[in-house]
Design a protein around this motif. Structure first.
Motif, PDB file in Angstrom:
ATOM      1  N   ILE B  51       1.186  -1.316  -0.060  1.00 62.39           N
ATOM      2  CA  ILE B  51      -0.054   0.081  -0.099  1.00 62.39           C
ATOM      3  C   ILE B  51       0.771   1.203  -0.084  1.00 62.39           C
ATOM      4  N   PRO B  52       0.586   1.859  -0.901  1.00 64.27           N
ATOM      5  CA  PRO B  52       1.450   3.100  -1.041  1.00 64.27           C
ATOM      6  C   PRO B  52       1.431   4.051   0.119  1.00 64.27           C
ATOM      7  N   LEU B  53       2.442   4.859   0.533  1.00 68.56           N
ATOM      8  CA  LEU B  53       2.279   5.839   1.683  1.00 68.56           C
ATOM      9  C   LEU B  53       1.253   6.763   1.689  1.00 68.56           C
ATOM     10  N   GLU B  54       0.873   7.244   0.551  1.00 73.19           N
ATOM     11  CA  GLU B  54      -0.020   8.446   0.416  1.00 73.19           C
ATOM     12  C   GLU B  54      -1.461   8.021   0.343  1.00 73.19           C
ATOM     13  N   LYS B  55      -1.496   6.677   0.462  1.00 75.14           N
ATOM     14  CA  LYS B  55      -2.682   5.957   0.692  1.00 75.14           C
ATOM     15  C   LYS B  55      -3.164   5.760   1.955  1.00 75.14           C
ATOM     16  N   LEU B  56      -2.045   5.795   2.774  1.00 79.02           N
ATOM     17  CA  LEU B  56      -2.304   5.647   4.255  1.00 79.02           C
ATOM     18  C   LEU B  56      -2.738   6.717   5.073  1.00 79.02           C
ATOM     19  N   GLU B  57      -3.426   6.744   5.986  1.00 79.39           N
ATOM     20  CA  GLU B  57      -3.762   7.893   6.857  1.00 79.39           C
ATOM     21  C   GLU B  57      -2.733   7.946   8.018  1.00 79.39           C
ATOM     22  N   LEU B  58      -1.623   8.366   7.776  1.00 80.87           N
ATOM     23  CA  LEU B  58      -0.678   8.273   8.896  1.00 80.87           C
ATOM     24  C   LEU B  58      -0.592   9.490   9.787  1.00 80.87           C
ATOM     25  N   GLU B  59      -0.172   9.567  10.832  1.00 81.92           N
ATOM     26  CA  GLU B  59      -0.062  10.759  11.681  1.00 81.92           C
ATOM     27  C   GLU B  59       0.865  11.638  11.224  1.00 81.92           C
ATOM     28  N   PRO B  60       0.463  13.048  11.285  1.00 86.54           N
ATOM     29  CA  PRO B  60       1.225  14.222  10.918  1.00 86.54           C
ATOM     30  C   PRO B  60       3.007  14.033  11.639  1.00 86.54           C
ATOM     31  N   GLU B  61       2.822  13.628  12.713  1.00 87.24           N
ATOM     32  CA  GLU B  61       4.384  13.449  13.168  1.00 87.24           C
ATOM     33  C   GLU B  61       5.066  12.206  12.571  1.00 87.24           C
ATOM     34  N   THR B  62       4.431  11.326  12.170  1.00 86.79           N
ATOM     35  CA  THR B  62       4.963  10.225  11.168  1.00 86.79           C
ATOM     36  C   THR B  62       5.850  10.983   9.942  1.00 86.79           C
ATOM     37  N   LYS B  63       5.101  11.689   9.130  1.00 86.93           N
ATOM     38  CA  LYS B  63       5.643  12.628   8.403  1.00 86.93           C
ATOM     39  C   LYS B  63       6.737  13.246   8.619  1.00 86.93           C
ATOM     40  N   ASP B  64       6.615  14.023   9.619  1.00 89.91           N
ATOM     41  CA  ASP B  64       7.797  14.997  10.200  1.00 89.91           C
ATOM     42  C   ASP B  64       8.880  14.037  10.480  1.00 89.91           C
ATOM     43  N   ILE B  65       8.826  12.936  11.433  1.00 89.21           N
ATOM     44  CA  ILE B  65       9.980  12.131  11.410  1.00 89.21           C
ATOM     45  C   ILE B  65      10.490  11.533  10.218  1.00 89.21           C
ATOM     46  N   LEU B  66       9.790  11.125   9.309  1.00 81.97           N
ATOM     47  CA  LEU B  66      10.384  10.434   8.235  1.00 81.97           C
ATOM     48  C   LEU B  66      11.061  11.457   7.217  1.00 81.97           C
ATOM     49  N   ALA B  67      10.348  12.650   7.450  1.00 83.53           N
ATOM     50  CA  ALA B  67      11.002  13.625   6.600  1.00 83.53           C
ATOM     51  C   ALA B  67      12.643  13.843   7.101  1.00 83.53           C
ATOM     52  N   VAL B  68      12.753  13.875   8.452  1.00 80.26           N
ATOM     53  CA  VAL B  68      13.929  14.203   9.199  1.00 80.26           C
ATOM     54  C   VAL B  68      14.930  13.026   8.691  1.00 80.26           C
ATOM     55  N   ILE B  69      14.280  11.809   8.969  1.00 84.97           N
ATOM     56  CA  ILE B  69      15.015  10.608   8.503  1.00 84.97           C
ATOM     57  C   ILE B  69      15.495  10.686   7.000  1.00 84.97           C
ATOM     58  N   SER B  70      14.566  10.694   6.215  1.00 85.24           N
ATOM     59  CA  SER B  70      14.796  11.039   5.024  1.00 85.24           C
ATOM     60  C   SER B  70      15.945  11.909   4.355  1.00 85.24           C
ATOM     61  N   TYR B  71      15.888  12.921   4.916  1.00 88.20           N
ATOM     62  CA  TYR B  71      16.864  14.177   4.965  1.00 88.20           C
ATOM     63  C   TYR B  71      18.222  13.684   5.411  1.00 88.20           C
ATOM     64  N   GLN B  72      18.138  13.207   6.638  1.00 92.47           N
ATOM     65  CA  GLN B  72      19.615  12.956   7.033  1.00 92.47           C
ATOM     66  C   GLN B  72      20.118  11.589   6.604  1.00 92.47           C
ATOM     67  N   CYS B  73      19.357  10.752   6.378  1.00 89.92           N
ATOM     68  CA  CYS B  73      19.780   9.186   5.758  1.00 89.92           C
ATOM     69  C   CYS B  73      19.897   9.022   4.434  1.00 89.92           C
ATOM     70  N   PHE B  74      18.719   9.493   3.709  1.00 90.45           N
ATOM     71  CA  PHE B  74      18.680   9.044   2.281  1.00 90.45           C
ATOM     72  C   PHE B  74      19.165  10.148   1.282  1.00 90.45           C
ATOM     73  N   CYS B  75      19.086  11.367   1.661  1.00 95.02           N
ATOM     74  CA  CYS B  75      19.490  12.331   0.587  1.00 95.02           C
ATOM     75  C   CYS B  75      20.921  12.533   0.535  1.00 95.02           C
ATOM     76  N   ASN B  76      21.360  12.635  -0.777  1.00 93.79           N
ATOM     77  CA  ASN B  76      22.782  12.900  -1.136  1.00 93.79           C
ATOM     78  C   ASN B  76      23.108  14.356  -0.793  1.00 93.79           C
ATOM     79  N   GLU B  77      24.326  15.098  -1.005  1.00 90.28           N
ATOM     80  CA  GLU B  77      24.388  16.306  -0.718  1.00 90.28           C
ATOM     81  C   GLU B  77      23.676  17.228  -1.901  1.00 90.28           C
ATOM     82  N   GLU B  78      23.656  16.740  -3.162  1.00 87.72           N
ATOM     83  CA  GLU B  78      22.809  17.488  -4.037  1.00 87.72           C
ATOM     84  C   GLU B  78      21.360  17.621  -3.789  1.00 87.72           C
ATOM     85  N   GLU B  79      20.990  16.614  -3.110  1.00 88.27           N
ATOM     86  CA  GLU B  79      19.423  16.533  -2.978  1.00 88.27           C
ATOM     87  C   GLU B  79      19.160  17.451  -1.861  1.00 88.27           C
ATOM     88  N   LYS B  80      20.154  17.350  -0.876  1.00 90.66           N
ATOM     89  CA  LYS B  80      20.055  18.249   0.504  1.00 90.66           C
ATOM     90  C   LYS B  80      19.809  19.623   0.098  1.00 90.66           C
TER      91      LYS B  80
END
Lengths: 285, 99
Positions: B51-80
């Motif tokens: 089930i794609p993430l956008e189809k799930l009714e996730l908590e806003p805090e979930t998106k926040d924490i995922l955003a931080v993790i995505s930024y810190q762990c998954f993005c390269n310098e260019e993406e950052k």
């Protein structure tokens, strides 16, 4: 108490594999024999599908009376799970014991028996199995319930019972007195939309599910272990087997960063640092 | 002490990260995964990899924490750099609207 021997459902090839040996260890002495046999019987029923929901905080009696709360609208896939393969079912049912043991709660697995005709939606033929209600529900099913918000429930007469867990083991099975073999209620006010389709049926039809017990044992020899140490049916003999789906980091990036504004992100950074003491961790490293 | 809402969000984040491919999961610090695991414990069985993430009714805090993790762990310098530019623009618009 007599326990189920997992070797009965585990193909010979799996039993030789170290990973599956560990599954066997996990399963051993956990699932009572009568419950294991009941699960296989229900899971192999050609007319119905067995679905389950892992929960802990709502008493079985309440769910038997009110039905199962369905999160995420009308799609039962969001709240329930299905494992057409008996091994997958056993591993998940077994693992439910520690799934929500938080705070000393016991846990339970609610089992539901749904006619395939209700899941494979056909307009005018399929019988609706969900009801919408404005009642305020108790907290449960892992969902935060908003007072006054319309909720969707799976009708209690499709729930066959509840597996009750104590100290990490199945302690017993409670049958639902409200379960009905024949569903002849009025359809008025009930919900049945194409969202109900349980796509797992189509996706996993070529799996071991649906085959009789003797054929399962025969087919077991066709299983191969892939490079991820996961079992799969031989691709030439069972070409429709779909690979395991996993999420990509791109999906998470796309989803989580798309609409976040800087102020929110800054706040989040502070929040997550506060929650997990990330700075402290970093210093220690 | 982590409150109820955060606890649910942490459980959601932990489940979503666990559904990542192994290579991606390795990018998340094991200490963080351990902390998430210790603070999870909420039933999030509605989160399934198919089930794609956008189809799930996730908590806003979930998106926040995922955003931080995505930024810190998954993005390269260019993406950052790219995200920083977008975020800066958003921040300016946010301030303009609030002034």
């Amino acid at each position: 108490m007599e326990y189920f021997d997992p070797a009965i459902i585990m193909p010979k090839k799996m039993l030789q594999d170290e990973f599956f040996q560990s599954i066997k260890r996990d399963l051993t002495n956990r699932i009572p024999k009568d419950i294991g046999e009941m699960l296989i019987r229900e899971n192999n029923d050609p007319e119905h599908i067995l679905i389950y929901h892992r929960t802990s905080r709502v008493p079985a009696k309440t769910i038997f009376q009110n039905g199962l709360l369905i999160a995420g609208g009308n799609n039962i896939e969001y709240t329930t799970s299905r494992d057409p393969n008996n091994i997958g079912l056993f591993v998940n049912i077994n693992g439910a014991a520690g799934y929500k043991s938080d705070g000393g709660y016991g846990s339970r697995v609610i089992l539901m028996r749904i006619p395939k005709s209700a899941i494979e939606y056909e307009p005018g033929i399929s019988k609706p199995i969900l009801m919408k209600t404005d009642d305020v529900a108790e907290q449960g099913g892992g969902m935060a319930i908003v007072a006054g918000k319309t909720q969707t429930y799976l009708l209690p007469e499709y729930i066959i019972g509840s597996l009750e867990y104590e100290d990490g083991k199945i302690a017993g099975y409670i049958e639902n007195p409200n379960y009905r073999e024949v569903h002849d209620y009025q359809n008025n006010g009930l919900t049945c939309t194409e969202e109900l389709i349980y796509s797992f049926i189509e996706q996993k039809r070529s799996d071991l599910q649906g085959l009789d017990f003797d054929t399962q044992i025969e087919v077991a020899d066709q299983l191969i272990i892939d490079e991820n140490n996961e079992y799969m049916l031989h691709p030439e003999k069972f070409p429709k087997v779909s690979p395991k789906v996993t999420r990509s980091e791109e999906e998470i990036k796309e989803f989580s960063l798309k609409d976040i504004v800087l102020s929110k992100l800054k706040k989040s950074f502070e929040k997550i640092k506060r929650i997990f003491d990330l700075d402290k961790e970093k210093d220690e490293r | 002490m982590i409150d109820f809402k955060n606890k649910k969000a942490i459980s959601e984040v932990y489940e979503i990260l666990n559904q990542l491919k192994e290579d991606s999961l390795k990018k998340v610090p094991p200490e963080l995964m351990e902390k998430l695991r210790n603070h999870a414990g909420y039933d999030v069985s509605y989160i399934k990899p198919e089930i794609p993430l956008e189809k799930l009714e996730l908590e806003p805090e979930t998106k926040d924490i995922l955003a931080v993790i995505s930024y810190q762990c998954f993005c390269n310098e260019e993406e950052k750099k790219k995200w920083n530019q977008i975020l800066l623009k958003n921040e300016m618009e946010y301030r303009r609207k609030n002034n």
